[in-house]
Design an enzyme around this catalytic site. Structure first.
Site, PDB file in Angstrom:
ATOM      1  N   LYS A  23      72.592  46.347  25.124  1.00 12.26           N
ATOM      2  CA  LYS A  23      72.768  47.196  26.306  1.00 12.26           C
ATOM      3  C   LYS A  23      73.632  48.423  26.017  1.00 12.26           C
ATOM      4  CE  LYS A  23      70.780  44.744  29.727  1.00 12.26           C
ATOM      5  NZ  LYS A  23      69.775  45.279  30.664  1.00 12.26           N
TER       6      LYS A  23
ATOM      7  N   SER B 260      74.519  41.678  35.831  1.00  7.86           N
ATOM      8  CA  SER B 260      74.922  40.274  35.691  1.00  7.86           C
ATOM      9  C   SER B 260      75.928  40.095  34.572  1.00  7.86           C
ATOM     10  CB  SER B 260      73.686  39.409  35.406  1.00  7.86           C
ATOM     11  OG  SER B 260      73.095  39.798  34.185  1.00  7.86           O
TER      12      SER B 260
END
Length: 324
Positions: A55, A81
């Site tokens: 990410k 999340s």
């Protein structure tokens, strides 16, 4: 070739933009995995990336792109999340700008602590998927923040695509890549860049049970067009039922129609194999891609498809609550 505003040129620009800040992650092999499958498996270790997951690539590319083009950005906000939240927090710190991350209260504590550790303001919300969107929108409006979503964003997708450039430099002869999918930012970016470099490479998606991704790829319709919802799976990084409005058409065109849909026990077994035999720490989402690589389904595929890339997407494991 551009796909919905993201093309290989954007990926190359992203790599140039972020390469001084991120790791060029290693590729590892396992003789035991090769023996079990009758193939040659190559594991791309994004679990060893900054902040513990791929990410970081997309978040940093998006943040630095905003900083290049705007002199008055007051900061960033996202919902996550865990892994995207950590990545955006770190990327914002690199850019010297504030960051707010909206996280559902049931997210793993190890991920929430890491988000705070990277200097972001953590804002917890309710457990319903819509709660994170509503809270994030309120923060964005009140503080005039730049919203960087986890996957459905051109610059995020381009950043994730930098994995393909590295991977195909490290292993030029890859025949296919197995990629765990949630919203589709990782798989879209990898598919765009990998297909540009090597048009005949096959892109296979890996999901938990219940995502209905094969139907999506065959019809071009998102797996679920209602309010956002989660699958019931231990793989918290790939729990989202939906793929994105940007990512879905990219994957419909570039990914193989055959999807690896893994059972919970298979995901656990994939994690255990990585821990015990490969000596790497991976989270359950990456366990799904390992499980796919070791599956009967892969063994039954075209025997000429020999060199298989496997994306180990993240390593942010709550070691106090392992799934076994």
């Amino acid at each position: 070739m551009a796909k919905d505003g993201v093309g290989f040129n954007e990926v190359l620009k992203a790599l140039q933009r972020i390469s001084n800040f991120i790791h060029k992650t290693p590729v590892i092999t396992s003789s035991e995995a090769n023996l079990r499958t009758g193939r040659k498996l190559f594991f791309k270790c994004e679990n060893q990336q900054k902040t513990g997951s791929f990410k970081t690539r997309g978040a940093l590319n998006a943040v630095l792109k905003v900083k290049e083009t705007s002199s008055s950005c007051p900061g960033f906000v996202t919902h996550s999340s865990g892994n995207h939240g950590q990545a955006l927090a770190w990327a914002s710190r690199v850019a010297g700008l504030p960051c707010y991350v909206v996280v559902p209260s049931m997210a793993p504590e190890v991920k929430k602590s890491a988000i705070r550790g990277y200097g972001a303001q953590l804002v917890e919300c309710g457990h319903l998927p819509q709660d994170r969107y509503d809270t994030c929108e309120q923060l964005q409006r009140e503080k005039k923040l730049e919203f960087i979503p986890p996957y459905d964003h051109f610059d995020v997708i381009a950043g994730q695509g930098t994995i393909s450039v590295e991977f195909l430099e490290q292993v030029p002869d890859l025949d296919a890549i197995l990629i765990p999918i949630s919203g589709g930012g990782l798989s879209s970016g990898i598919a765009i860049a990998a297909k540009a470099i090597k048009p005949n490479i096959k892109i296979f998606l890996v999901t938990p049970k219940g995502k209905k991704m094969e139907e999506c790829l065959r019809t071009g319709k998102r797996p679920w067009d209602g309010p956002p919802q989660y699958l019931n799976t231990i793989a918290d990084g790939i729990r989202l039922q939906q793929t994105g409005y940007i990512t879905t058409p990219i994957l419909t065109e570039l990914a193989e129609k055959e999807v690896f849909e893994m059972e919970e026990q298979e995901i656990i077994d994939g994690m255990k194999f990585a821990f015990e035999r490969m000596k790497v720490v991976i989270e359950a989402a990456a366990g799904a891609s390992v499980a796919a690589a070791l599956s009967d389904k892969l063994r039954a595929m075209d025997p000429l498809m020999v060199n298989i890339g496997v994306i180990l997407c993240g390593g942010n494991v709550d070691i106090e609550h392992l799934p076994w």
